[in-house]
Write an enzyme that holds these catalytic residues in place. Sequence first.
Site, PDB file in Angstrom:
ATOM      1  N   ASN A   2      -3.560  -5.238  -2.899  1.00  0.00           N
ATOM      2  CA  ASN A   2      -3.875  -6.375  -2.025  1.00  0.00           C
ATOM      3  C   ASN A   2      -5.337  -6.812  -2.151  1.00  0.00           C
ATOM      4  OD1 ASN A   2      -2.876  -8.321  -0.266  1.00  0.00           O
ATOM      5  ND2 ASN A   2      -3.656  -7.232   1.541  1.00  0.00           N
ATOM      6  N   ARG A   3      -5.982  -6.392  -3.247  1.00  0.00           N
ATOM      7  CA  ARG A   3      -7.317  -6.898  -3.604  1.00  0.00           C
ATOM      8  C   ARG A   3      -7.329  -7.314  -5.068  1.00  0.00           C
ATOM      9  NH1 ARG A   3      -6.935  -5.616   0.900  1.00  0.00           N
ATOM     10  NH2 ARG A   3      -8.330  -4.439   2.257  1.00  0.00           N
ATOM     11  N   HIS A  59       3.016  -4.219   6.248  1.00  0.00           N
ATOM     12  CA  HIS A  59       1.991  -3.170   6.171  1.00  0.00           C
ATOM     13  C   HIS A  59       2.057  -2.300   7.412  1.00  0.00           C
ATOM     14  CE1 HIS A  59      -0.593  -4.807   2.811  1.00  0.00           C
ATOM     15  NE2 HIS A  59       0.219  -5.824   3.044  1.00  0.00           N
ATOM     16  N   HIS A  75       0.859  -1.178   0.000  1.00  0.00           N
ATOM     17  CA  HIS A  75       0.000   0.000   0.000  1.00  0.00           C
ATOM     18  C   HIS A  75       0.901   1.235   0.000  1.00  0.00           C
ATOM     19  CE1 HIS A  75      -3.205  -2.806   1.738  1.00  0.00           C
ATOM     20  NE2 HIS A  75      -3.499  -2.529   0.491  1.00  0.00           N
ATOM     21  N   GLY A  76       0.651   2.115  -0.956  1.00  0.00           N
ATOM     22  CA  GLY A  76       1.538   3.256  -1.158  1.00  0.00           C
ATOM     23  C   GLY A  76       1.710   4.120   0.072  1.00  0.00           C
ATOM     24  N   ASP A  77       0.654   4.209   0.881  1.00  0.00           N
ATOM     25  CA  ASP A  77       0.709   5.075   2.063  1.00  0.00           C
ATOM     26  C   ASP A  77       1.175   4.330   3.314  1.00  0.00           C
ATOM     27  OD1 ASP A  77      -1.513   3.482   2.251  1.00  0.00           O
ATOM     28  OD2 ASP A  77      -2.868   5.061   2.957  1.00  0.00           O
ATOM     29  N   GLU A  78       1.774   3.158   3.121  1.00  0.00           N
ATOM     30  CA  GLU A  78       2.343   2.414   4.253  1.00  0.00           C
ATOM     31  C   GLU A  78       3.823   2.162   3.948  1.00  0.00           C
ATOM     32  OE1 GLU A  78      -0.231  -1.023   4.612  1.00  0.00           O
ATOM     33  OE2 GLU A  78      -1.994   0.270   4.709  1.00  0.00           O
ATOM     34  N   GLU A 128       1.519  -6.326  10.165  1.00  0.00           N
ATOM     35  CA  GLU A 128       1.215  -4.912  10.401  1.00  0.00           C
ATOM     36  C   GLU A 128       2.203  -4.477  11.468  1.00  0.00           C
ATOM     37  OE1 GLU A 128      -1.225  -3.273   8.846  1.00  0.00           O
ATOM     38  OE2 GLU A 128      -2.388  -4.913   7.956  1.00  0.00           O
TER      39      GLU A 128
HETATM   40 ZN    ZN Z   1      -1.669  -2.329   4.072  1.00  0.00          ZN
END
Ligand code: ZN
Length: 487
Positions: free
Chosen positions: A189-190, A229, A128-131, A311
């Site tokens: 991730n979907r 993540h 995810h780009g924002d992670e 995470e």
């Molecule tokens: Zn994520």
Amino acid sequence: MKCSLFLLFISLTFSSVLARGGLSGSATTRLLLEENHSQNSNSVDKAKGYMSNYDLEQAVKQFGRRCSNISRIYSNVIKILHYANGVLDWMISIGKSVNGFPLWVMEISDKPGVEEPEPAFKFIGNVHGDEPVGREITLLLANWICDNHMKDPLAKLIVENVHLHILPSLNPDGFALKRRGNANNIDLNRDFPDQFFPMNNDENARQPETRAIMNWLREIHFTASATLHGGALVANYPWDGTQDQRRNYYGCPDDETFKFLASSYSHSHHNMSLSKEFHEGIINGAFWYPIYGGMQDWNYIHGGCLELTLEISDDKWPNANELPTIWEYNKISMLNLVASVVKNGVHGRIFSSDSGRPIPGSITIKGINYTVKAGRAFADYYRLLAPGKKYEVIASVPGYRSKSTIIWLEEATTLDFILDPEETLEGNLLRSICDCSGGVTTKLVWGYYMEICFVLVIIAFLCFLLKRRTIFTLGKPRQSSKRSVMI
Ligand SMILES: [Zn+2]
Ligand SMILES: *[C@@H]1O[C@H](CO)[C@@H](O)[C@H](O)[C@H]1NC(C)=O
Ligand SMILES: *[C@@H]1O[C@H](CO)[C@@H](O)[C@H](O)[C@H]1NC(C)=O
Ligand SMILES: *[C@@H]1O[C@H](CO)[C@@H](O)[C@H](O)[C@H]1NC(C)=O
Ligand SMILES: *[C@@H]1O[C@H](CO)[C@@H](O)[C@H](O)[C@H]1NC(C)=O
């Protein structure tokens, strides 16, 4: 047989390349996107102290130069044969983001790029780009291993016995845009095929980043992996989805194995296991919140790879000065997780009793509906399992009589199998098929395979032409008399 399959692949590739209008992005667009990174006044603070995509590329390359004897750098590239304007050429079609940023991978091993009878593990950051925490700490991990593999036993064990592949950023475009999705605003991730719902089954509609991962797994047989993540502090394990779309605990066949791996991670972490929100710092994905098209379940089902979704920071985008601390908190967990592919479970090789040669087959455990495939070149297998239990391990190869052994598993157990050929017509047939596809053939890059096939096709064609000419020449004397009559 093999050739015709690859030719089929080539022709399929043609159509997909043409249908999708060739390559997307270029080095120039990528630089433009990059340059604006620091100019965007709103988000200057957020990105401060983080590597830009350009910095990341430099850091990966620098790591490769600095640690060249235990590493190899590659951008996750698959060569394909492409035909356009009358020219047949190799081109790189996947292994880049939508905006053309190469998906750089660092491979760490004492023999990087060489196939050995050793397990492979992968880390993927920044899905995810924002992670963005994952893209930073995977580089810290790589450099730490580089600096310590001569003195630290865990680092040494990893370098000597594992092929560790690290993809710091799967979503460089999302990172540059500071958002979750990629440049097409798709959540990667979907975007994988799902076991319950056919929503992502159109191969051509899939994002290039997703396709890169899928092709990567066709090339390299990973035993286990983790994606990094942010937004919570927990080790998440399959399944991520449930059939009825309800939030329920939904364990996969390897539920015990996964709980063991996830707990090992949370317990060697600074404080993940102390979580108040997640018991022991671990959670079943479907019980937390079901997702569909995730990478984790796809890895387990189709990649033969046991993947965790980690995470690692409550704050998705923490201040950069927290990165060294986050790395310290995760360091032992990350090293332990990689080392678990050699320190846990049962592994070994499968041989034929008549030729003594390795025969690639599969390993199953009685009571666990999951098959682990042995490597094609060395017939080596790595079956992660929760320790402290009794297991019946079964080795099977077509054309051979299966064998099983009961073991009590504590630490890693080495178990080689020597299988006897089945002396039936069917057995002989199956064996000859297996020998062609496995045996001593090392795992070649697709490109190589196709180059070889291509050459074979050309040779076959030349043979065909030569044969025809011979027929012509042989036939000439007779024809000439006929011809003279005709003329
Ligand atoms: Zn994520
Ligand atoms: C980057 O910024 C410049 C001016 O600051 C602008 O002209 C250019 O279009 C921007 N590029 C991108 C890719 O946003
Ligand atoms: C890597 O290089 C260092 C020094 O250059 C050397 O001491 C070490 O043995 C090498 N490691 C491997 C795995 O070859
Ligand atoms: C873990 O430690 C960090 C830093 O000390 C803290 O911010 C966080 O709340 C702790 N988390 C848990 C679950 O204890
Ligand atoms: C085992 O798993 C497969 C899917 O991988 C499924 O089709 C099959 O029904 C399962 N078998 C049992 C006995 O659960």
